[in-house]
Design an enzyme around this catalytic site. Structure first.
Site, PDB file in Angstrom:
ATOM      1  N   CYS A  77      -8.589  49.494 -25.341  1.00 30.58           N
ATOM      2  CA  CYS A  77      -7.735  50.668 -25.491  1.00 30.58           C
ATOM      3  C   CYS A  77      -6.738  50.674 -24.338  1.00 30.58           C
ATOM      4  CB  CYS A  77      -8.610  51.920 -25.441  1.00 30.58           C
ATOM      5  SG  CYS A  77      -7.694  53.467 -25.386  1.00 30.58           S
ATOM      6  N   CYS A 191      -0.843  49.824 -27.992  1.00 33.36           N
ATOM      7  CA  CYS A 191      -1.987  50.652 -28.378  1.00 33.36           C
ATOM      8  C   CYS A 191      -2.742  49.795 -29.376  1.00 33.36           C
ATOM      9  CB  CYS A 191      -1.515  51.946 -29.041  1.00 33.36           C
ATOM     10  SG  CYS A 191      -2.855  52.880 -29.841  1.00 33.36           S
TER      11      CYS A 191
HETATM   12  N1  DGL Z   1      -6.379  52.801 -29.141  1.00 35.89           N
HETATM   13  C1  DGL Z   1      -5.953  53.496 -28.010  1.00 35.89           C
HETATM   14  C2  DGL Z   1      -4.927  52.715 -27.221  1.00 35.89           C
HETATM   15  O1  DGL Z   1      -4.885  51.550 -27.199  1.00 35.89           O
HETATM   16  C3  DGL Z   1      -5.521  54.926 -28.056  1.00 35.89           C
HETATM   17  C4  DGL Z   1      -5.660  55.764 -29.202  1.00 35.89           C
HETATM   18  C5  DGL Z   1      -5.784  57.238 -28.875  1.00 35.89           C
HETATM   19  O2  DGL Z   1      -4.769  57.925 -28.669  1.00 35.89           O
HETATM   20  O3  DGL Z   1      -6.908  57.678 -28.821  1.00 35.89           O
HETATM   21  O4  DGL Z   1      -4.131  53.197 -26.518  1.00 35.89           O
END
Ligand code: DGL
Length: 266
Positions: A77, A191
């Site tokens: 993430c 993301c």
């Molecule tokens: N998947 C996450 C990222 O890479 C974030 C998603 C969220 O906002 O929870 O930033």
């Protein structure tokens, strides 16, 4: 460290985004046992404050490491990594691999010199991103946009719901309307949810824009750090959620596509 063969790699994300990293990890280390941890109770991270995200991620990863004894933790993430990677590394003894915006490869690829970066609202304002820009994209233009709504669309898509292309188009428009935005030829998907929308993003950007993300680099980094270790996937891999199982079950078929065939509440 010489972990036992069934000791898992723990992949952590706020939701389904980390699956884009898991896909690359499966290609590089097919025998690696994986626990996929989804903080559905904390989703989305992108609209939370730095303090909220740091406390949540450090707390959860501490408890998850105690319970599952992983050989390595991957924070799959960008939002969590750009905010909490340093802090988590200080408190956990296990090796941690983070996910940071792929500005370096994008800067090597761009011909126009204009790079777009789509991330969550929290990611695009991080000093971590300023530093990557300074280090790797000096002399180029980096346009950022905090794309509200894309995470929810990716979550819905993985549940089998139709994708609302208008949300995708509006995220792309957020980059295109900025001065120089017409010249973007390379876009960083900062993301982990966004590579799950690659087709829809291609439709909005047009075929001449190259999408870059860090998943392959992360998988290779994990392979490097676990080189020489024994792996055995003796039991089906586990997906855990901090939310309710009722809310997790509609993802069963998507999770199974990534080899996650047991679902549990954390
Ligand atoms: N998947 C996450 C990222 O890479 C974030 C998603 C969220 O906002 O929870 O930033």
């Amino acid at each position: 460290m010489n972990p036992k063969a069934p000791s898992p790699i723990l992949l952590f994300d706020s939701g389904v985004g980390g699956l884009s990293v898991l896909a690359e990890l499966r290609a590089v280390l097919p025998q690696a046992p994986v626990i996929y941890a989804s903080d559905q109770a904390g989703l989305p991270y992108g609209t939370k404050s730095e303090a909220q995200i740091a406390a949540r991620v450090a707390g959860l990863l501490g408890r998850m490491s105690e319970r599952y004894r992983p050989r390595l933790v991957c924070i799959a993430c960008n939002t969590a990594s750009t905010i909490a990677l340093g802090m988590v590394r200080e408190v956990l003894e296990v090796p941690i691999v983070g996910t940071v915006p792929a500005i370096k490869p994008a800067a090597a690829l761009t011909r126009s010199g204009v790079i777009g970066l789509l991330g969550t609202e929290a990611t695009v304002r991080q000093a971590y991103v300023d530093n990557l820009e300074r280090e790797f994209a000096a002399g180029k233009t980096l346009l950022r946009h905090g794309a509200a709504g894309l995470v929810e669309v990716a979550e819905a898509k993985m549940r089998g719901s139709p994708v609302d292309q208008a949300v995708i188009d509006s995220a792309v428009e957020g980059l295109r309307v900025q001065p120089g935005g017409d010249a973007i030829d390379t876009v960083v998907l900062a993301c982990t949810h966004y590579p799950l929308l690659r087709t829809e993003l291609s439709a909005a950007f047009g075929p001449e824009v190259t999408q870059v993300d860090g998943a392959n680099g992360i998988a290779r980094r994990i392979a490097d750090l676990t080189k020489g270790q024994a792996f055995s996937r003796a039991v089906p891999d586990l997906a855990v959620t901090t939310g309710s199982l009722e809310n997790f079950t509609p993802l069963r078929s998507a999770l199974s596509h990534y080899g996650l065939n047991r679902l549990e509440k954390f």
